[in-house]
Every structure is written in C-alpha cells, then in structure tokens.
Design a protein around this motif. Sequence first.
Motif, PDB file in Angstrom:
ATOM      1  N   VAL A  31       0.842  -1.182   0.000  1.00  0.00           N
ATOM      2  CA  VAL A  31       0.000   0.000   0.000  1.00  0.00           C
ATOM      3  C   VAL A  31       0.884   1.241   0.000  1.00  0.00           C
ATOM      4  CG1 VAL A  31      -1.784   1.293   1.218  1.00  0.00           C
ATOM      5  CG2 VAL A  31      -1.807  -1.211   1.278  1.00  0.00           C
ATOM      6  N   ASP A  32       0.714   2.080  -1.007  1.00  0.00           N
ATOM      7  CA  ASP A  32       1.393   3.374  -1.041  1.00  0.00           C
ATOM      8  C   ASP A  32       0.339   4.443  -0.808  1.00  0.00           C
ATOM      9  OD1 ASP A  32       2.824   5.665  -1.472  1.00  0.00           O
ATOM     10  OD2 ASP A  32       3.812   4.957  -3.289  1.00  0.00           O
ATOM     11  N   PHE A  33       0.431   5.131   0.326  1.00  0.00           N
ATOM     12  CA  PHE A  33      -0.574   6.133   0.660  1.00  0.00           C
ATOM     13  C   PHE A  33      -0.444   7.394  -0.188  1.00  0.00           C
ATOM     14  CE2 PHE A  33      -0.231   3.683   4.683  1.00  0.00           C
ATOM     15  CZ  PHE A  33      -1.523   3.168   4.677  1.00  0.00           C
ATOM     16  N   GLY A  34       0.690   7.571  -0.870  1.00  0.00           N
ATOM     17  CA  GLY A  34       0.830   8.641  -1.841  1.00  0.00           C
ATOM     18  C   GLY A  34       0.926  10.023  -1.224  1.00  0.00           C
ATOM     19  N   ALA A  35       0.622  11.028  -2.053  1.00  0.00           N
ATOM     20  CA  ALA A  35       0.710  12.421  -1.626  1.00  0.00           C
ATOM     21  C   ALA A  35      -0.452  12.759  -0.697  1.00  0.00           C
ATOM     22  CB  ALA A  35       0.691  13.336  -2.850  1.00  0.00           C
ATOM     23  N   ALA A 307      -6.327   4.150  -1.550  1.00  0.00           N
ATOM     24  CA  ALA A 307      -5.644   4.650  -0.359  1.00  0.00           C
ATOM     25  C   ALA A 307      -5.586   6.166  -0.390  1.00  0.00           C
ATOM     26  CB  ALA A 307      -4.232   4.069  -0.279  1.00  0.00           C
ATOM     27  N   ILE A 308      -5.411   6.738   0.797  1.00  0.00           N
ATOM     28  CA  ILE A 308      -5.335   8.185   0.923  1.00  0.00           C
ATOM     29  C   ILE A 308      -4.388   8.518   2.069  1.00  0.00           C
ATOM     30  CG2 ILE A 308      -7.324   8.317   2.486  1.00  0.00           C
ATOM     31  CD1 ILE A 308      -8.133  10.888   1.071  1.00  0.00           C
ATOM     32  N   ASN A 309      -3.688   9.632   1.969  1.00  0.00           N
ATOM     33  CA  ASN A 309      -2.734  10.088   2.973  1.00  0.00           C
ATOM     34  C   ASN A 309      -3.219  11.424   3.520  1.00  0.00           C
ATOM     35  OD1 ASN A 309      -0.436   9.810   4.501  1.00  0.00           O
ATOM     36  ND2 ASN A 309       1.005  10.154   2.844  1.00  0.00           N
ATOM     37  N   LEU A 310      -3.301  11.540   4.860  1.00  0.00           N
ATOM     38  CA  LEU A 310      -3.905  12.716   5.474  1.00  0.00           C
ATOM     39  C   LEU A 310      -3.037  13.306   6.564  1.00  0.00           C
ATOM     40  CD1 LEU A 310      -7.515  11.356   6.152  1.00  0.00           C
ATOM     41  CD2 LEU A 310      -6.809  12.777   4.220  1.00  0.00           C
TER      42      LEU A 310
END
Length: 401
Positions: A31-35, A307-310
């Motif tokens: 899993v890459d949560f990204g920007a 996925a999401i990055n917060l």
Amino acid sequence: NKITMKYFYLLFLILLLGNCTPKEQSQGTVVDFGAFTKISDNQLLEQYRFVKLETNESCLLGAIDQIEVFANKIYILDSYQTKSIYVFDKEGKYLNRLEGNRRGPGEFLMPLCFAIDPTDSALIVKDHQQSALLRYALNDLSFIDKIKTEEYPISFGVIPEQEALAFYYPDRGNNDYQLRITDKNGQFIKELLPVDPKSKVLHGLGQNFYVYDGKLNVFPHFSNTIFSITPDSTTQRYHFYFGDYHFPDDEIFQKKEYNSQAIMSEIMNNSYVRLMAPYETDEHLLVKYYVKRQVLLGIYNKKKHTAINLDPEMVIDSLHLGTFPVPIGFNHNEFIGQLTLDIQQKNRIMIPELQKLYYYEIDHAHLDFDSDPVYQEKMRVINESGLVIFRDHDHLHAHDP
C-alpha cells in the motif's frame, strides 16, 4: 501526584472513502498512501457516535494508552499516570478497575500492555517490572495466576484458538529472532522472525500486537510491515509506503559511534517515519504514523483497493468535531477516536481537542446544532462554568490598515 479530572469521550467512526491513490499487489499487500490529500471530514465519515466515559473518584483516568472492546465492554489501560486498567460498559458506565503500582500477590507494578484471551475468558496484563504476565478472570477481574517471562519482552499477544502466546523482543545483541512463541504457561515452543538491527532502539508502542479476523498480527518497531503469526510461522500481510516519508535507513542504526540517544536525535531532526500503529476492520485499514512530533494518517480501503494520505490537522471540519480524531483502537467495523475535556481549578477550562471556537461571517442557519453532540457538550461546559468568550472580530476590521 494528583490526577487532573478529565472527561473522556470515545468517538466511534465508520469511514466512507472514495477513489484515491491506486495500490498494487505483491507478496502480501503493498500500500502506497501517496501524496497528501485535502479533504473534509464529511467525505471521510459515513457515521459517528459518542460514548461518554463515566468520571468519578474510582475512575479518574489520566490517559488512554491502550483500548480494547470485547463482549460489549470497554477495557482501557492507563500505563503511567494511574497504572490501572478500567472497565466500562458499551454506554460508558464504569464497572470495575485493576489498580496497579502494588506489590502484593496477584498485583502488578508497571502495566505496559494487556490482551484478552476469549478461549480462557481471561484478561492478561504484562508487568514489565516483574517480567511477568498476570491473568485475571474477565467476569470479575479476580486473580487467576502469574506467568514469568524470559528476558523482559516488550509486548505480547494471544494467538487465537492455538493455546499459545507470542512475545516481541527487540535486538539486544544476544537474540537472533524477534518473536518467541510459548504455550499459555510460558513453555517455549519456537522462535520466529529474524531480528532487525533497527529494533535495538526502544522506540515504539507499548502494544504492537493486534487480533483481526481470528489471527494475531505484529508490527515490529521501525518497520513498515505487518505480519500475521501462527505458532509455526509468520506471513507478511501488508507493506506500507508513506508518500515522501519513510522509515530511517539501516545505515543510521549501524554507525558504531551512535548510541540510542544519538540515533533518535538524528531521526527526530530529519523527516523520518519513527513509528506506526495500524487499526483494521473488514472495510478499512488505518495506519497512524509519526514524523518528528507530527501525527499523520494513512487510510486504505481494502475492498476498493484505494488509499489516501492525510494530515489530521488539515482535514476540513464540516461536522464540527474539531481536529479530525486520530484512531486509538477499533471495534468490529468501527474505529475509535478520543475527545478529552479537562476541568481545572477555579473554573479555568482547557479543551485540547475541542478548543477551536470558529466564527463564520455568514450565518449557517441550516445547521442542526440541537442534534450535534459536540456543540451541545461545548455549550454545557460553557454554561456550567460561567465561561465568557470574547470575539475580537469587528475591532480588527476597524484597524487602519
């Protein structure tokens, strides 16, 4: 030391997450949560509900260091301030307490973590100072027995339906593996998961095991991987990437001139991920991770493979929850967050998570404040304490320039 009276609210959350960063498959799940994504809380949350924990002289919680929900009861560990485990029902009513910092038979001194064993209907507490596990009956918290552990493990977990325990050991220079499997009486079975030199620095959560879907999982210190555990083997389940951030490189831990303090100093002075804590339901996997002193949040939708990055501080507060609550636990399909009200002497009020009293130039007459529990609790505290709030807004407009 006196404990400041605090009112704890547990916030049970069900997530709603749409299409975000795509993921890829590998051994286990990568899993890459990204920007980082800017998003509002009403885009993240499908449902939320509050449970107010009862506060009286018998249950003056100092902090929530671990929380587990089992059989409609909430178990909370306060490791350092009261050194106790508290039991509440599902509505937040106080039921019972295991009090620590005691030396008598069946008592513990330094409870760093606990686990629930459904098979034996037992609550098991790890006392680090005694290097022992203490077992108590779930129904009344009566003492059952004590199990000595070898060489002070950092944490432990119960392997469901296997009559076995797993202990986590950091790299101490004399061990080849991170996991030691024993039976429930502490008798050795097997060692698993080769030791990682990064784990020689004692920096991580008090409990780095969790049970999901009938399986025990572990997330080692300074590792971006979750492993599932049986008495015979470990299997990589998830491997995470955090966008522009990553865990420290191996070279930092291998420098001969570096001790633990020097290693942590370099980590804290640079933008490394220093620890993570996963929380898993059937729908989602949340990973709370720390960079310097900042708490960040990766969310993975297991069914949609998104996925999401917060940054919780940057989540838009459309639901009037204050800062978006980071998870501290999970319960079936819900994640558990925390809101805290501190009531101090002389009616001085500190509201760490609810301190933002927003002013809007445009009246939001359509908002239903009567059914908003956060708004209602703010108003209760304000009214009962006689708090006066000054809004310095028009005065600022009068300034020139």
